[in-house]
Design a protein around this motif. Structure first.
Motif, mmCIF file in Angstrom:
data_model
loop_
_atom_site.group_PDB
_atom_site.id
_atom_site.type_symbol
_atom_site.label_atom_id
_atom_site.label_comp_id
_atom_site.label_asym_id
_atom_site.label_seq_id
_atom_site.Cartn_x
_atom_site.Cartn_y
_atom_site.Cartn_z
ATOM 1 N N PRO A 63 45.420 57.139 19.967
ATOM 2 C CA PRO A 63 46.469 57.194 20.975
ATOM 3 C C PRO A 63 46.775 55.942 22.012
ATOM 4 N N GLY A 64 47.859 55.481 22.058
ATOM 5 C CA GLY A 64 48.235 54.448 22.784
ATOM 6 C C GLY A 64 47.906 53.167 22.431
ATOM 7 N N SER A 65 47.480 52.859 21.099
ATOM 8 C CA SER A 65 47.033 51.445 20.477
ATOM 9 C C SER A 65 48.329 50.643 20.776
ATOM 10 N N ARG A 66 48.239 49.626 21.286
ATOM 11 C CA ARG A 66 49.241 48.523 21.268
ATOM 12 C C ARG A 66 48.777 47.099 21.608
ATOM 13 N N ALA A 206 41.387 51.622 28.292
ATOM 14 C CA ALA A 206 42.611 51.615 28.984
ATOM 15 C C ALA A 206 44.018 51.972 28.398
ATOM 16 N N GLN A 207 43.877 51.793 27.132
ATOM 17 C CA GLN A 207 45.067 52.420 26.428
ATOM 18 C C GLN A 207 45.182 53.711 25.890
ATOM 19 N N LEU A 208 43.939 54.289 25.664
ATOM 20 C CA LEU A 208 43.739 55.788 25.025
ATOM 21 C C LEU A 208 43.586 56.695 26.485
ATOM 22 N N ILE A 209 42.852 56.398 27.465
ATOM 23 C CA ILE A 209 42.629 57.205 28.529
ATOM 24 C C ILE A 209 43.951 57.869 29.018
ATOM 25 N N VAL A 229 42.778 44.675 36.158
ATOM 26 C CA VAL A 229 43.801 45.179 35.346
ATOM 27 C C VAL A 229 45.075 44.975 35.834
ATOM 28 N N ILE A 230 45.920 44.104 35.169
ATOM 29 C CA ILE A 230 47.303 43.702 35.766
ATOM 30 C C ILE A 230 48.298 44.467 35.174
ATOM 31 N N PRO A 231 49.452 44.636 35.752
ATOM 32 C CA PRO A 231 50.726 45.131 35.120
ATOM 33 C C PRO A 231 51.005 44.616 33.734
ATOM 34 N N ARG A 232 51.250 45.557 32.811
ATOM 35 C CA ARG A 232 51.996 45.007 31.475
ATOM 36 C C ARG A 232 53.257 44.882 31.604
ATOM 37 N N GLU A 233 54.132 45.681 32.371
ATOM 38 C CA GLU A 233 55.673 45.550 32.161
ATOM 39 C C GLU A 233 56.242 45.550 31.098
ATOM 40 N N ASP A 234 55.930 46.591 30.171
ATOM 41 C CA ASP A 234 56.404 46.678 28.878
ATOM 42 C C ASP A 234 57.793 47.351 28.965
ATOM 43 N N ALA A 235 58.633 47.138 28.075
ATOM 44 C CA ALA A 235 60.023 47.385 28.249
ATOM 45 C C ALA A 235 60.491 47.437 26.951
ATOM 46 N N ASP A 236 61.544 48.336 26.618
ATOM 47 C CA ASP A 236 62.334 48.313 25.440
ATOM 48 C C ASP A 236 63.082 46.904 25.440
ATOM 49 N N ILE A 317 45.687 44.537 30.526
ATOM 50 C CA ILE A 317 47.133 44.836 31.288
ATOM 51 C C ILE A 317 47.387 46.305 30.717
ATOM 52 N N SER A 318 48.116 46.941 32.002
ATOM 53 C CA SER A 318 48.326 48.283 31.816
ATOM 54 C C SER A 318 49.137 48.748 32.841
ATOM 55 N N ASP A 319 50.097 49.635 32.454
ATOM 56 C CA ASP A 319 51.076 50.108 33.578
ATOM 57 C C ASP A 319 50.549 51.588 33.927
ATOM 58 N N ASP A 320 49.625 52.202 33.398
ATOM 59 C CA ASP A 320 49.390 53.647 33.598
ATOM 60 C C ASP A 320 48.024 53.851 33.846
ATOM 61 N N LEU A 321 47.282 53.002 33.427
ATOM 62 C CA LEU A 321 45.458 53.338 33.816
ATOM 63 C C LEU A 321 45.039 53.921 35.097
#
Length: 562
Positions: A63-66, A206-209, A229-236, A317-321
């Motif tokens: 779950p959350g793999s990217r 960090a991705q699956l937690i 850990v720094i922000p990923r700032e992912d977006a569509d 990099i993570s926006d929600d960890l």
């Protein structure tokens, strides 16, 4: 009449290809495509232990793999994709790799469920004899469960992240609940309302937690050391931009080049070098993110703050960890695990009842080629060759292993940029070597080559000297980049561009060359390989001037041709 290397392997030569490629992941796919498109070589086999292509992106379905690299950099330069997000999910990347393999017709060359057990160079035949085993339960195994493939050239495309690391914890085999490694995720086993333990706190964790915490009864994270850990700032990626990249010539390549510039300059300095300004920026980004996402929990902030410089270990990099770890039903345990029982995990001072254990413990990264046994000239084993740590010339060719090359080998991993950029440079280089072996075979001549011991030694002494000055060498942290004694066996010492330039030509004087076709190489001295120029060549101001000039010219022509 076409030369044999230009013809696909047929039933009559089922176990006698010109080239054998081990692995159908990113590296294996790239290698196969380069053989086809650059040298019209079709006489190769790809053996893959899984039932699917994609390598690590087929394995890591947790779950959350990217991806931690921008999507537009995490693709082949010759095969663009209409990415939907700035950082693509595992599913989208895997679909891309499947589609690429289908487009180039690679399924014709792949033998799935085929495990390589041993590869041995035959001094008598001047060929590789590779023993493979067909996975039990498949139809192929009903015909033969094992056989030997004899090839003129052997390519390892198994990479560095393919063999999961399972920690040796007292009592782990007595646990009666579900234990799974993140790279072997079982989606049939649900996480809803479960008491889950996550062992490990790196990039995978960090991705699956954040994902498993959404529906678990509780989650306990066992952390050995904290991470920056720094922000990923992912977006569509909005549809108008996707249309722009699709229909406007050069737009996608330009965007990719600008991303390349960022990674090769500012990010390289901040992560790889000891540039204090860059390190301070990464520290402030991480601490600011922590303070925004963690509310009134100074103990948690303290336990999540590293005492080593950013880049020493992989920067996450993570926006929600951080926000996930600050939830009431999520606990962070920093004590070392003492033992595991049938239903619990015990530390020095605490015991946690758990239903499910997730091992986010990474891979056997410093044991390259594991668990394949490899024997070179005069039966010399890879363990003997690599006493004291894995090493290879340019991370690809190994002393005493003739007509052998590896992709994503020792000292080719990156901490700052897309590994695909490195893999493409390696694939171009290796395919040029294979081309010479194919030429020799087409002329009924022989050719065997491997780097000299001096070549390998000098190359590795140079990069180790550079690595000692890098952040990776900092003694304040342990990482999967290096061995227990501090030798850095995994990471490259410079930028991608430096590596691309270094591998843009083959100096045959670096190799021990034998066989009846050897004189052709020694006479030519070098062969041009070239490189894919990924960085920007014209700045934004220059692009603006160029656009205005072209627009004005087009308007002038249009007016005079009406």
């Amino acid at each position: 009449m076409a030369a044999r290397y230009q013809q696909p392997v047929q039933n009559a030569d089922y176990s006698n290809p010109t080239v054998l490629i081990i692995g159908a992941g990113i590296s294996g796919i790239c290698m196969a495509i380069d053989l086809i498109r650059r040298h019209n070589c079709h006489n190769f086999i790809i053996v893959e232990k899984s039932s699917y292509v994609g390598g690590t992106w087929g394995d890591n379905r947790y779950p959350g793999s990217r991806c931690d690299v921008w999507s537009h950099l995490y693709s082949y330069s010759f095969e663009a994709s209409d990415w939907t997000r700035e950082f693509s999910s595992q599913k989208e990347i895997h679909t891309y790799l499947v589609r690429t393999a289908q487009k180039w017709g690679l399924y014709e060359y792949i033998r799935f469920n085929t495990i390589v057990e041993e590869a041995r160079w035959s001094d008598r035949l001047s060929k590789w004899e590779t023993a493979v085993r067909v996975s039990s339960g498949s139809k192929d195994a009903e015909t033969t469960d094992s056989y030997t493939i004899t090839s003129d050239f052997l390519v390892s495309a198994v990479g560095q992240l393919n063999s999961p690391y399972y920690p040796e914890i007292p009592g782990i085999n007595t646990f009666e609940g579900k234990i799974l490694h993140s790279a072997r995720w079982d989606w049939n086993h649900k996480t809803e309302r479960k008491k889950i333990a996550v062992i490990g706190s790196g990039a995978t964790a960090a991705q699956l937690i954040p994902e498993v915490a959404k529906d678990a009864k509780n989650v306990t994270v066992f952390q050995r050391t904290p991470n920056w850990v720094i922000p990923r700032e992912d977006a569509d990626i909005p549809q108008w931009r996707r249309n722009l990249y699709r229909y406007v010539p050069g737009a996608r390549r330009r965007y990719r080049a600008e991303l390349m510039d960022i990674r090769e300059s500012a990010l390289f300095d901040a992560i790889v070098t000891n540039d204090e300004n860059g390190k301070d920026l990464l520290r402030s980004m991480s601490l600011d993110l922590m303070k925004r996402q963690i509310q009134n929990n100074p103990k948690l902030i303290k336990n999540l703050t590293p005492d080593y410089p950013p880049g020493c270990k992989r920067v996450i990099i993570s926006d929600d960890l951080f926000s996930a770890l600050d939830q009431p039903h999520v606990a962070l345990e920093t004590e070392k695990i003492k033992s595991i029982t049938s239903d619990s995990i015990t530390t020095e001072n605490n015991e946690y009842k758990v239903d499910m254990i997730v091992l986010a413990t990474g891979f056997r990264t410093i044991e390259f080629l594991y668990p394949i046994k490899v024997y070179g000239l005069e039966g010399r084993s890879i363990q003997d060759i690599w006493q004291g740590g894995a090493r290879a010339y340019l991370g690809m060719t190994v002393e005493s292993l003739p007509n052998f090359a590896m992709l994503y080998g020792p000292n080719t991993n990156l901490g700052h940029n897309s590994i695909i950029l490195m893999i493409e440079a390696q694939s171009r280089y290796i395919s040029e070597i294979i081309k010479k072996v194919c030429e020799a075979k087409a002329r009924n001549k022989s050719l065997a080559l491997s780097p000299s011991q001096q070549t390998v030694q000098l190359f590795n002494e140079e990069i180790q000297e550079k690595l000692l000055k890098s952040t990776y060498a900092n003694p304040t942290c342990k990482s999967w980049y290096k061995m227990e004694d501090g030798l850095i066996t995994n990471n490259w010492s410079g930028t991608v561009i430096e590596y691309q330039k270094l591998t843009s030509a083959i100096r045959w004087t670096d190799y021990l060359v034998s066989g009846s076709y050897a004189k052709t190489l020694t006479d030519s001295n070098t062969s041009h390989v070239g490189r894919v120029v990924e960085e920007t060549m014209i700045g934004r101001f220059g692009m603006k001037v160029l656009f205005i000039t072209l627009s004005s010219t087009a308007f002038f022509v249009w007016r005079h041709l009406r």
